[in-house]
Design a protein around this motif. Sequence first.
Motif: not given
Length: 144
Positions: A2, A20, A48, A85, A92
């Motif tokens: 992202h 998030y 993450l 990832e 993420k």
Amino acid sequence: MHFITGGAFNGKRVWVKNRYMVTKGDRWLSAYDHAPLPTDLTAMEEDLIILEGIEIWLKKLTREFNANKCRKIWNSCLGNWLMWERAKVNRKLVVIGTDITKGIVPMEKENRLWRDVTGWAYQDCAKVAEKMEIIWYGINQTIK
């Protein structure tokens, strides 16, 4: 991946934290806090990872290398980050960079190089990202 961009002090960090629900169990690496460019994430076990201030890492690259070498290093990092990832289903990667490519073109050669390399790197990020947002004044606009 992202990719989030937008102007300086326009709320990118807050937006990511809220989007998030970032916790202490997540990894946040910031060039603003002098974290080195993470070329390889394989040793990181978090689900993450947020990389913030990519324009700062790019500026450091432009101080050492020409534009072509900077792009080669950058795309190598992107490839490594995407492999990290994709190695696990729930992982993420969030990449945050301030947009420095608008406005007056800098007079100094080194600042023009930085601006150009950053623009190309952001295009590279946009190309490979699953999602992309622009944050202006705390409001997101989904681009991808």
